[in-house]
Design an enzyme around this catalytic site. Sequence first.
Site, PDB file in Angstrom:
ATOM      1  N   HIS A 147       0.822  -1.224   0.000  1.00 42.29           N
ATOM      2  CA  HIS A 147       0.000   0.000   0.000  1.00 42.29           C
ATOM      3  C   HIS A 147       0.857   1.275   0.000  1.00 42.29           C
ATOM      4  CE1 HIS A 147      -3.649  -2.261   0.378  1.00 42.29           C
ATOM      5  NE2 HIS A 147      -3.339  -2.750   1.563  1.00 42.29           N
ATOM      6  N   ASP A 154      -2.689 -10.510  -2.847  1.00 44.37           N
ATOM      7  CA  ASP A 154      -3.264 -10.095  -1.565  1.00 44.37           C
ATOM      8  C   ASP A 154      -4.742  -9.751  -1.778  1.00 44.37           C
ATOM      9  OD1 ASP A 154      -2.206  -8.811   1.284  1.00 44.37           O
ATOM     10  OD2 ASP A 154      -3.927  -7.710   0.465  1.00 44.37           O
ATOM     11  N   HIS A 170      -6.323  -7.286  -0.898  1.00 45.92           N
ATOM     12  CA  HIS A 170      -6.556  -5.855  -1.125  1.00 45.92           C
ATOM     13  C   HIS A 170      -5.713  -5.360  -2.293  1.00 45.92           C
ATOM     14  CE1 HIS A 170      -7.302  -6.769   3.168  1.00 45.92           C
ATOM     15  NE2 HIS A 170      -8.428  -6.141   2.878  1.00 45.92           N
ATOM     16  N   ASP A 189      -4.542 -13.054   2.776  1.00 37.37           N
ATOM     17  CA  ASP A 189      -5.778 -12.625   3.428  1.00 37.37           C
ATOM     18  C   ASP A 189      -7.018 -12.819   2.558  1.00 37.37           C
ATOM     19  OD1 ASP A 189      -4.729 -10.662   1.790  1.00 37.37           O
ATOM     20  OD2 ASP A 189      -4.890  -9.032   3.247  1.00 37.37           O
ATOM     21  N   TYR A 199      -4.014 -12.385   8.039  1.00 30.13           N
ATOM     22  CA  TYR A 199      -4.228 -11.968   9.433  1.00 30.13           C
ATOM     23  C   TYR A 199      -4.890 -13.007  10.303  1.00 30.13           C
ATOM     24  CZ  TYR A 199      -2.840  -7.817   7.047  1.00 30.13           C
ATOM     25  OH  TYR A 199      -2.118  -6.934   6.289  1.00 30.13           O
TER      26      TYR A 199
HETATM   27 ZN   LIG Z   1      -4.398  -7.280   2.355  1.00 30.07          ZN
END
Ligand SMILES: [Zn+2]
Length: 354
Positions: free
Chosen positions: A167, A203, A205, A293, A332
């Site tokens: 990110h 990932d 995201h 995740d 996570y």
């Molecule tokens: Zn993520």
Amino acid sequence: MPVVWSDRHHLHEPGGEFWVGVRTPGSELPERAERIRDALLEAGARFVDAEAHPDGAVLAVHDPAMVAYLASAWKEWEAAGLTVDPGQDRVVPYVFPHPGLFSGRPPAVPAAVAARAGRFAFDTMTLIGPGTWEAARSAVDAALTAADLVLGGAPAAYACCRPPGHHATRTCFGGSCYLNNAAAAAARLRETGGGPVAVIDVDAHHGNGTQAIFYEDPGVLVGSVHVDPGAGWFPHFLGFAAETGAGPGGGANRNLPLAPGAADEEWLEAVGALVAWARECGAQVLVVALGVDAAAGDPESPLGVTPDGFRAAGSALGALGLPTVVVQEGGYDLSAIGPLVREALTGIEEGMRA
Ligand SMILES: [Zn+2]
């Protein structure tokens, strides 16, 4: 494949995060890396210590002012007495230099230390504590060490990085990321020449930081499969299919957003599409931004990928037959993160052998 590790990751204890103004425990914890290490040790993996690399490799993908800020933010915060008055034990931003404030002029550097905290942060969830800089820097070193192993002839290497990086952009950080480990590895690998580096980010995201760093760069293809930001998911403002790169990098960026609830079938189809795209574009080297995740049961995403799904994705990525650097991103669910990473890495090795 060799696993690159640094004990310094544990120096970063985020101490929670602020979400809608409330301090929550946060989920980017030191135990994440420990769980991955345990699973890979049990599987007999060979561990290699991350080697320190000069700052040039960080500055290849980040603005010097942001890097200097991250390196000094905690000391500055402490020296300004903010840990005592008002009693805040982490660097937490409260005011942000939104572009709409400045009529196109560069913002001033605030005199107040508390105000400087928002200069490079894009959210309130990515707190800086006493060892954050050292840990973030060691995560880049791990990714670069994995890149060096591959440049030295290893077919693949895995950097067990923490904190994650995808990110973080050239000029701002957020989403529990400070420095972009995968981008630093990609920048290092592009020196091999002969064709583009492909970064495939699985990932849950969108890898908005990696996208932003290489958005106008035809030498690094960036593909990401993730939960649709348009359905209300982080990073909210980015990660849409229409973001395809710009200028000379036009067409070198690809986003495949998935609806919440998507599981193995849709996710693997998207991973397969990114693999085919990298192949068609003539990629010579691969960086896998391996967040796990997207797994069913992960507290940070609504996707439903199974351990078999991660193994199959690994196999598809490995079948590209490219020198491959795998860089850890999110994941996570502490009870699952180790086995999920092991499945993905095993899949990559199987795909390479097939
Ligand atoms: Zn993520």
